[in-house]
Structure formats: C-alpha cells, structure tokens
Scaffold this active site. Sequence first.
Site, PDB file in Angstrom:
ATOM      1  N   TYR A 197       0.808  -1.207   0.000  1.00 45.45           N
ATOM      2  CA  TYR A 197       0.000   0.000   0.000  1.00 45.45           C
ATOM      3  C   TYR A 197       0.849   1.269   0.000  1.00 45.45           C
ATOM      4  O   TYR A 197       0.331   2.376  -0.117  1.00 45.45           O
ATOM      5  CB  TYR A 197      -0.936   0.023   1.210  1.00 45.45           C
ATOM      6  CG  TYR A 197      -2.174  -0.817   1.024  1.00 45.45           C
ATOM      7  CD1 TYR A 197      -3.401  -0.229   0.746  1.00 45.45           C
ATOM      8  CD2 TYR A 197      -2.125  -2.196   1.111  1.00 45.45           C
ATOM      9  CE1 TYR A 197      -4.544  -0.997   0.578  1.00 45.45           C
ATOM     10  CE2 TYR A 197      -3.249  -2.969   0.936  1.00 45.45           C
ATOM     11  CZ  TYR A 197      -4.458  -2.373   0.673  1.00 45.45           C
ATOM     12  OH  TYR A 197      -5.582  -3.129   0.488  1.00 45.45           O
ATOM     13  N   LYS A 205       2.939 -14.277   6.301  1.00 44.07           N
ATOM     14  CA  LYS A 205       3.288 -15.276   5.289  1.00 44.07           C
ATOM     15  C   LYS A 205       4.812 -15.406   5.250  1.00 44.07           C
ATOM     16  O   LYS A 205       5.450 -15.423   4.200  1.00 44.07           O
ATOM     17  CB  LYS A 205       2.724 -14.854   3.922  1.00 44.07           C
ATOM     18  CG  LYS A 205       2.721 -15.964   2.866  1.00 44.07           C
ATOM     19  CD  LYS A 205       1.772 -17.089   3.175  1.00 44.07           C
ATOM     20  CE  LYS A 205       1.771 -18.120   2.046  1.00 44.07           C
ATOM     21  NZ  LYS A 205       1.010 -19.332   2.380  1.00 44.07           N
TER      22      LYS A 205
END
Length: 421
Positions: free
Chosen positions: A149, A219
């Site tokens: 982002y 992750k």
Amino acid sequence: MTNKIEIIKGQLRVPNQVTIPFIEGDGIGSEITKATQKIVDRVIEFTYNGKRSINWMEVLAGEKAHKQTGEWLPQATIDAFKAYMVGIKGPLTTPVGGGIRSLNVTLRQTLDLYVCLRPIRWFKGVPSPVRYPELVDMHIFRENTEDIYAGIEFMTGTDEAKSFLELLKKHSGIEKIRFPESTSFGIKPISEDGSKRLVRAALHYAVTRKLPSVTLVHKGNIMKFTEGAFKNWGYEVAESEFASETFTWRQFESIAKEKGQDAAHHALEEEKKQGKVIVKDVITDAFLQDSLLKPYNHSVIATMNLNGDYISDQLAAMVGGIGISPGANINYQSGYAIFEATHGTAPDIAGTGKANPCSLLLSAAMMLEYMGWEKAAEHIYDALEHTFNKRKVTSDLHALMEGASLLSTSDFADEVICNVH
C-alpha cells in the site's frame, strides 16, 4: 475552554462541547452520514443530559471536493484533521487501474495513522453464514502505512520499470522473473520500526482490556525477510517490553525443546491462569481457515497491510458483512485518529434509501470510546441490538433475514433512536 481535542502527556483531553471534522463521502455517504449524526447526537444528549455535545464540521474530500475546489483532497481538509485531532469519514471513490490513488491511503500516510483497528463482533439477531457467530470476537490491528500500500509500483514498458529491471539484472534477481520484459513491479516495504509500533499497540490494547491472546498473522514461510521479519520483530516486542504480561509461542517452543511437550503445555496453562496474554503466530492462509473453524482461538490480530485487508473482510462476513463493520485509523503516539465506514460508495443504491448506516455508526461508537465517552458508545451498541432483535433492518440485511421489516436508511435511524434507553 477550547472546543478542540488536545493530547497532554500522552492522554487525550476532550472538551464537553467538541468539534469533530467529518467527510460526508461519495455515493451513499450523504445518507449514512446524516443517519449516523442524528443517532449520535440523540445518544449523547440522552447519556449526558445535554452536558456534552458534538459540533459537526464538514470538510471536503472525494467527488464533492473535486466539484467545489478542483482537488480530490484539499490541504484544508488535512489541516482540519490535524487541528482537531479526531474525525470521521464516509466512503470515498477510488478508481481501479488508473486515475487518483486511494484518498483513504493518502489520509493514513499523511497523518501517519499507522493502526487500522477493526473490531469484529456479532450482534444478536443479525444473520450469519457461520454456525456459531457468537464465538467471533476479534480485534484486528492492521499496519496502515507500509507493505504494497506504500504505492511503489512501476508499470511495464515505462522507463521506471526498465530501470528497475536493470537493477535486478545487476543483482542477479532476474532469474526469478518468468517474463521480465512484460512485467510490472511493486515494492513491499516492511520496516522494523513500523512493525514494532503496530505490534506494541496491539499488545497494549490486549493487556489493558484483559484479552486472552495476540496472534501475529504473516506469510513468513514465503516472504522471509519482510513478513517473516514482522513475526520476529513482534515476538521481540512482546518478550522485551511486555515480558511480565505475556507468554509467547517462542517461549513455549523453547521449553518444549528443553523439557518436553508436557512441560511446555503445563507452563502455558499456568501462564493463562495468571492472566498472561498469549502471543502466537499463524501463517495467513492457515489463519483464514482457523478463524472460520475455531474463531475462539483468536482475540487480537496483528498483521501487515494487505493481509489485514483480506482478514478484515472475511471476519466481517462472519458476523453480517462489511455493512456493519466499523473501522478506525489511529496514531496512538500523536493522538490523531480518523474513524470510517469500511465499505465502498455503493453508487448503484445512492439516493434510494437502501444504504445501511451501521458501519459508520459503529465507527462513530468507536470514536466515542476513543474520546472517553464510553457510556454513549454502549447505548449505541444496546440500541442496535434491540433494533436487530426486532428484525427491523435495511435492505442488505432484509434480504438475508426471514420475517424482517424493511426500513429505509432514515427510518432505520429513527428506529435505533427509539431503542435508546
């Protein structure tokens, strides 16, 4: 006394008559904003017998701002949020694939609102796709300023993309790209400072509210130096700054390795009995499954920006959808905070009276809690629950609820007000 909120020695000082800047929002924004303000004003009057009130001050952003000023996000709007510290906004348009970048992201980055806080709870009577929605009670701390982002992207064919490709060639990274000449690139910055302040806020929230656990969702098995680092930095904050209040999964594993699994489980149970916050980590895809099957395993969630976006919407769907999911963007150090509807502008139903104001209304309740006006927030929660129990709802929930009465946006606001007691 000034009508502005101030922060003194790390604590907010809120006047009884306070000015709150608001962005009406695009699409259904005007409808849900009017409904929300009407309910909030009535609840504050009821709760504090007229001794407290909000002066709503409109500031511009989005399509309305562009029409009136030629700008999508005028500097005056940013200045107002800085001056008054706490504000609220409706949904804003963000084009897909081109045009302006997200105004929401711009506000978050400009004011360094590094926490996106989204509490997820179920209200009795609201339809849910899961069997036991009452077990869903989670608080998402989504890092708000980093990750993809950050907006560092290079479109294939541009000079920037070609320069970045040359850099990869120079540092032997080209072999990992399947079609280098037709590839666009995005950079994923994850910093130690940004990660630690996010996890620090999540841990403080869990400790002060006596919540059972903080789950670091990542992750890191694939992105070892970004998401894997986030996990490690999170554990470091817990073990160095909250050692007396937490027990981490790394500590559990250390005991298991040295003394065996039975000893580790015994230590875990003892720490729980002492009221320690259990800090653990889960791979993102495993978390998405586990949160559906065993939502009681998770309380406070600390994660990065993109993961948090996915997680927020899935958890919201479990308790009725993003139409009743609140959100806040907060900098706990400066005190700046903007509360917002978490859904889009829904232009297809704008002006029809079908919009559900609950996301913005619940965000306003979060704002009241942040300001220290908790009793007013509780009255909003209670009034909503009474309204849902009467099966009086707007179009989105009416389509899912048998035997419900369909109300317009404004009629729903009036019904909620009737249930304030």
